[in-house]
Design an enzyme around this catalytic site. Structure first.
Site, short mmCIF file in Angstrom:
data_model
loop_
_atom_site.label_atom_id
_atom_site.label_comp_id
_atom_site.label_asym_id
_atom_site.label_seq_id
_atom_site.Cartn_x
_atom_site.Cartn_y
_atom_site.Cartn_z
N CYS A 196 -16.68 -22.22 5.20
CA CYS A 196 -16.08 -21.22 4.31
C CYS A 196 -15.92 -19.92 5.09
CB CYS A 196 -16.93 -21.03 3.04
SG CYS A 196 -18.58 -20.39 3.35
N GLY A 197 -16.06 -18.79 4.43
CA GLY A 197 -15.92 -17.52 5.11
C GLY A 197 -17.15 -17.14 5.92
#
Length: 288
Positions: A243-244
């Site tokens: 993800c981020g």
């Protein structure tokens, strides 16, 4: 007296209400917010929380403080010391929630799983659902002294992946890399919230925004979760979630574990690491 046991890694408000006073149970607020949210999760916990809840601070204390990447998993020694301060024993039943419903609590669940504590669950719907269903709220000053726990971390390396392992997995058909970011960020047409990062995604990774697994701040039913996941991964493949910065990847990993996918792992550095131009790692965009 029989020992308390979790019915699932995802527990309901009713289950927590029924068991919240049992001494074996430890409740933790693992709230965290995006850098641009202008919210202080610890201050919010100090002001309003589920009764008996401690604060699991994976941004500032239960993390690798020597890393320039956000909230990286700490060493087993640091994890042990920090969770002992929260009163967690080897046989503690840990229930984790966050103030957004489902966002950062699965990150704390994955951290516990990565350190060998299997009796750990996420509260479905978190603090908003607890309040909606009339759960008690403690607004007194938090306890300053907690009896030290005896939990000892036992790192489970198979649940944790680094950039070298992700690079090696790109062309491996037995592994599915799933990215929990929004489609616009995955496609490289929306900027990253952290400055200085390239836009795009890991080559051959698949996009399943974590929000698609949720409805009204709670996980969708297991059959729906299974269908969403099976569009991107088979039960014969290993799942590497990204993800981020390693928070919402854990929503994907948690859902996969809930649906009994056998091999799950999280790329801890995620795009906060992979997207750094200086590393020169391969990046694709929507036009490949």
């Amino acid at each position: 007296m029989a020992s308390l046991a979790l019915p699932s890694i995802l527990v309901s408000i009713d289950w927590l209400k029924e068991h919240i006073d049992l001494p074996q149970l430890v409740v933790l607020d693992a709230s965290a917010h995006m850098p641009n949210a202008n919210r202080n999760a610890m201050k919010e916990w100090q002001q309003s929380r589920i009764p008996r809840a401690g604060f699991f601070d994976f941004n500032n204390s239960i993390c690798d403080r020597s890393s320039d990447l956000p909230h990286m998993l700490p060493s087993p020694e640091i994890f042990t010391a920090e969770v002992q301060k929260l009163g967690i024993d080897q046989d503690s039943i840990v229930v984790i929630y966050d103030s957004l419903g489902i966002f950062s609590a699965p990150r704390a669940w994955w951290m516990f799983a990565s350190m060998g504590h299997t009796q750990c669950a996420v509260l479905n719907g978190g603090l908003p659902e607890w309040q909606r269903q009339g759960g008690a709220i403690d607004q007194t000053a938090p306890l300053t002294t907690i009896e030290k726990g005896n939990f000892i971390a036992n790192k489970q390396g198979e649940l944790i992946k680094n950039k070298e392992q992700i690079l090696a997995a790109i062309d491996n058909q037995s592994i599915s890399i799933i990215d929990a970011r929004s489609k616009a960020r995955f496609d490289g047409i929306a900027p990253e919230p952290r400055a200085g990062l390239s836009s795009g995604h890991i080559p051959h990774s698949k996009n399943l925004p974590f929000t698609e697994l949720l409805i009204d701040g709670k996980f969708k039913d297991t059959n729906t979760l299974k269908q969403l996941l099976e569009a991107h991964i088979s039960h014969q493949q290993a799942l590497y979630a990204s993800c981020g910065s390693g928070i919402t990847a854990c929503v994907i990993a948690f859902a996969a574990r809930l649906c009994k996918f056998p091999h799950i792992a999280v790329y801890d550095g995620s795009w906060a690491e992979w997207g750094q131009p200086k590393l020169g790692l391969p990046i694709n965009t929507a036009i490949e």
